[in-house]
Design an enzyme around this catalytic site. Structure first.
Site, mmCIF file in Angstrom:
data_model
loop_
_atom_site.group_PDB
_atom_site.id
_atom_site.type_symbol
_atom_site.label_atom_id
_atom_site.label_comp_id
_atom_site.label_asym_id
_atom_site.label_seq_id
_atom_site.Cartn_x
_atom_site.Cartn_y
_atom_site.Cartn_z
ATOM 1 N N ARG A 15 87.753 34.135 32.714
ATOM 2 C CA ARG A 15 86.579 33.442 33.252
ATOM 3 C C ARG A 15 85.865 34.356 34.256
ATOM 4 O O ARG A 15 86.433 35.327 34.734
ATOM 5 C CB ARG A 15 87.014 32.147 33.969
ATOM 6 N N LYS A 75 89.751 32.492 40.173
ATOM 7 C CA LYS A 75 91.136 32.246 40.617
ATOM 8 C C LYS A 75 91.365 32.800 42.016
ATOM 9 O O LYS A 75 90.571 33.579 42.546
ATOM 10 C CB LYS A 75 92.129 32.886 39.632
ATOM 11 N N TYR A 94 88.886 29.072 43.594
ATOM 12 C CA TYR A 94 90.111 28.266 43.672
ATOM 13 C C TYR A 94 91.124 29.028 44.522
ATOM 14 O O TYR A 94 91.264 30.248 44.378
ATOM 15 C CB TYR A 94 90.718 28.047 42.277
ATOM 16 N N HIS A 96 94.386 27.019 45.960
ATOM 17 C CA HIS A 96 95.687 26.343 45.798
ATOM 18 C C HIS A 96 96.706 26.870 46.809
ATOM 19 O O HIS A 96 97.753 27.413 46.448
ATOM 20 C CB HIS A 96 96.219 26.517 44.362
ATOM 21 N N GLU A 118 88.974 23.568 44.967
ATOM 22 C CA GLU A 118 89.760 22.372 44.649
ATOM 23 C C GLU A 118 89.818 21.343 45.762
ATOM 24 O O GLU A 118 90.350 20.258 45.551
ATOM 25 C CB GLU A 118 91.187 22.750 44.194
ATOM 26 N N ASP A 198 101.376 6.151 36.088
ATOM 27 C CA ASP A 198 100.659 6.463 37.329
ATOM 28 C C ASP A 198 101.144 5.506 38.409
ATOM 29 O O ASP A 198 101.684 4.439 38.116
ATOM 30 C CB ASP A 198 99.141 6.341 37.138
ATOM 31 N N ASP A 270 99.813 24.525 39.300
ATOM 32 C CA ASP A 270 98.992 25.264 40.278
ATOM 33 C C ASP A 270 99.174 24.702 41.686
ATOM 34 O O ASP A 270 98.860 25.372 42.668
ATOM 35 C CB ASP A 270 97.511 25.272 39.876
ATOM 36 N N ASN A 300 96.819 29.040 35.097
ATOM 37 C CA ASN A 300 95.375 29.137 34.828
ATOM 38 C C ASN A 300 95.099 28.822 33.353
ATOM 39 O O ASN A 300 94.549 29.634 32.617
ATOM 40 C CB ASN A 300 94.830 30.528 35.199
HETATM 41 N N1 LIG Z 1 97.462 24.592 35.296
HETATM 42 C C1 LIG Z 1 96.149 24.675 35.260
HETATM 43 O O1 LIG Z 1 95.578 25.631 34.740
HETATM 44 C C2 LIG Z 1 95.307 23.589 35.847
HETATM 45 C C3 LIG Z 1 93.941 23.461 35.556
HETATM 46 C C4 LIG Z 1 93.223 22.407 36.101
HETATM 47 C C5 LIG Z 1 93.846 21.489 36.935
HETATM 48 N N2 LIG Z 1 95.166 21.655 37.222
HETATM 49 C C6 LIG Z 1 95.921 20.752 38.087
HETATM 50 O O2 LIG Z 1 96.244 19.550 37.411
HETATM 51 C C7 LIG Z 1 96.655 18.609 38.403
HETATM 52 C C8 LIG Z 1 96.000 17.265 38.136
HETATM 53 O O3 LIG Z 1 94.613 17.347 38.414
HETATM 54 P P1 LIG Z 1 93.626 16.119 38.135
HETATM 55 O O4 LIG Z 1 92.244 16.621 38.386
HETATM 56 O O5 LIG Z 1 93.954 15.497 36.834
HETATM 57 O O6 LIG Z 1 94.016 15.129 39.329
HETATM 58 P P2 LIG Z 1 93.533 13.622 39.529
HETATM 59 O O7 LIG Z 1 93.457 13.406 41.008
HETATM 60 O O8 LIG Z 1 92.331 13.306 38.717
HETATM 61 O O9 LIG Z 1 94.751 12.779 38.937
HETATM 62 C C9 LIG Z 1 96.012 12.801 39.522
HETATM 63 C C10 LIG Z 1 96.692 11.483 39.252
HETATM 64 O O10 LIG Z 1 98.044 11.596 39.726
HETATM 65 C C11 LIG Z 1 98.407 10.312 40.167
HETATM 66 N N3 LIG Z 1 99.603 10.399 40.999
HETATM 67 C C12 LIG Z 1 99.750 10.951 42.235
HETATM 68 N N4 LIG Z 1 101.018 10.793 42.655
HETATM 69 C C13 LIG Z 1 101.688 10.142 41.658
HETATM 70 C C14 LIG Z 1 103.021 9.683 41.498
HETATM 71 N N5 LIG Z 1 103.924 9.840 42.471
HETATM 72 N N6 LIG Z 1 103.344 9.074 40.332
HETATM 73 C C15 LIG Z 1 102.444 8.905 39.361
HETATM 74 N N7 LIG Z 1 101.147 9.301 39.459
HETATM 75 C C16 LIG Z 1 100.788 9.903 40.593
HETATM 76 C C17 LIG Z 1 97.166 9.816 40.925
HETATM 77 O O11 LIG Z 1 97.192 8.405 41.101
HETATM 78 C C18 LIG Z 1 96.057 10.278 39.990
HETATM 79 O O12 LIG Z 1 95.688 9.271 39.048
HETATM 80 C C19 LIG Z 1 96.256 19.255 39.751
HETATM 81 O O13 LIG Z 1 97.376 19.875 40.342
HETATM 82 C C20 LIG Z 1 95.261 20.302 39.351
HETATM 83 O O14 LIG Z 1 95.137 21.332 40.305
HETATM 84 C C21 LIG Z 1 95.885 22.681 36.704
#
Ligand SMILES: NC(=O)c1ccc[n+]([C@@H]2O[C@H](COP(=O)([O-])OP(=O)(O)OC[C@H]3O[C@@H](n4cnc5c(N)ncnc54)[C@H](O)[C@@H]3O)[C@@H](O)[C@H]2O)c1
Length: 371
Positions: A15, A75, A94, A96, A118, A198, A270, A300
């Site tokens: 990216r 990143k 980003y 993190h 973020e 959730d 992340d 990522n």
């Molecule tokens: N690996 C990657 O490349 C990548 C890319 C994008 C996003 N992400 C990550 O993905 C993760 C999720 O992001 P998102 O935008 O979907 O978040 P979001 O806030 O939209 O959703 C998170 C959900 O988790 C729930 N939650 C929190 N604690 C909980 C628990 N104890 N039990 C059950 N549910 C629980 C919340 O109620 C919420 O609905 C983040 O860490 C984000 O940084 C990673």
């Protein structure tokens, strides 16, 4: 303002921080954009595209880090990049930081003003600069999970959608937010048995209203998780506590109870990952096996589909980039309470509560800074 865009150096990260139309917007407003040669290649954006938009192409990243007042990346800066950052410079990307003490220490020592995509918030409390990448990662998760379930990848040889006469895979999604909802949409489309877990009843209501009987919803408790994780063919970790380290909802004992060759795709890696067995992996070596379960923990994921992700990211970052360039970081933060939430580190001090808490470091006073 002099705005710089280096080429990303994280493993298989293609990216780029600005697309040519974003560069053109900056130029129209009287700014200068330095673009590292080849920065957009992986996203199908040529040096010629950036030049035509008014960007100045430079070799290597030294000039970008050396001269830019505002650096727009994708990143987090890796160690080699962190060495080049300096006081008086703004980094918009980003970060993190909560699960990453080394990076936090380096950014504190470097003195630059570091604004994290973020933790920028929206009026509704959402995370507008995380959302598009969560959409991408969520949509990718069943796709990579299906691949990991193949025998050749160490998986248990289950086809996500099954076939007539043979049941489909059980896909359990922890977290029904942005990435969880998009993962559910794709997993349902692939014909899997999908369950979303959730801790928010409102989130479960929304998921249920959106997908009806095609998805089961379960309220998150430790007992419910222990029971459901055992059944999973594919477990997708999609939880988030904004800015903070991900809660370790899946214990090693729970992973031990899973079927041999089952798969965990931990999107939340992340932020440190939501399983005790998760550790970060790269696109070059995306998986490992622990307790007989295949783990995919790429930090990522959207970098794998760089063109889609770059445009989706630029759609949401551009208004904030323009604000920072037009007004300077301090006035932009004074004027925009949502961008203000993005400030993580400035001149060696932490301004993001969850990051300070994660590393037990003092939280500096934002009001004092902006007064
Ligand atoms: N690996 C990657 O490349 C990548 C890319 C994008 C996003 N992400 C990550 O993905 C993760 C999720 O992001 P998102 O935008 O979907 O978040 P979001 O806030 O939209 O959703 C998170 C959900 O988790 C729930 N939650 C929190 N604690 C909980 C628990 N104890 N039990 C059950 N549910 C629980 C919340 O109620 C919420 O609905 C983040 O860490 C984000 O940084 C990673």
């Amino acid at each position: 303002m002099l705005v710089g865009v280096p080429k990303e150096i994280k493993d298989h990260e293609s990216r780029v921080g600005l697309v040519p139309s974003s560069v053109a917007e900056l130029i129209r407003r009287g700014h200068v954009a330095l673009i590292q040669r080849g920065a957009g290649e992986g996203a199908g954006l040529s040096d010629g595209d950036f030049r035509a938009a008014g960007g100045t192409l430079v070799d290597g990243s030294e000039r970008i880090f050396g001269e830019s007042e505002l650096i727009v990346k994708v990143k987090e800066p890796l160690a080699a990049e962190r060495e080049l950052l300096r006081r008086g410079q703004v980094l918009f990307t980003y970060l993190h930081l909560a699960p990453d003490l080394d990076q936090t220490k380096d950014l504190i020592a470097g003195g630059a003003t570091c604004i994290a995509y973020e933790t920028v918030t929206s009026p509704s409390g959402g995370l507008p600069l995380l959302t598009p990448m969560s959409e991408v990662a969520g949509r990718l998760a069943p796709q990579v999970g299906a691949n990991c379930l193949e025998n050749s990848q160490g998986g248990r040889g289950v086809l996500l959608g099954g076939v007539p006469g043979v049941p489909p895979a059980d896909v359990i999604i922890l977290g029904g937010g942005v990435s969880g909802t998009h993962a559910a949409a794709i997993a349902i489309g692939m014909g899997a048995n999908v369950t979303v877990v959730d801790r928010s009843a409102d989130v479960l209501r929304r998921v249920s209203a959106q997908f009806g009987s095609r998805v089961r919803t379960i309220f998150s408790t430790r007992d419910a998780l222990a029971e459901i994780v055992r059944r999973a063919d594919l477990l997708i970790g999609a939880v988030l506590l904004p800015g903070a380290a991900a809660p370790k909802l899946i214990t090693r004992e729970m992973v031990k109870s899973m079927k041999p060759g089952a798969v965990i795709v931990d999107i939340a890696i992340d932020q440190g990952g939501c399983s005790e067995t998760s550790r970060p992996t790269t696109h070059s070596h995306p998986t490992y096996v622990d307790e007989g379960v295949v783990h995919y923990c790429v930090t990522n994921m959207p970098g794998a589909v760089a063109r889609t992700s770059t445009f989706a990211l630029n759609n949401v970052t551009l208004p904030f980039t323009l604000m920072l360039a037009d007004k300077g970081w301090k006035q932009a933060l004074r004027d925009d309470v949502y961008l203000r939430c993005g400030l993580n580190v400035h001149e060696g001090r932490i301004y993001c509560g969850p990051v300070a808490e994660a590393h037990r470091l003092p939280l500096a006073d934002m009001k004092e800074l902006l007064s």
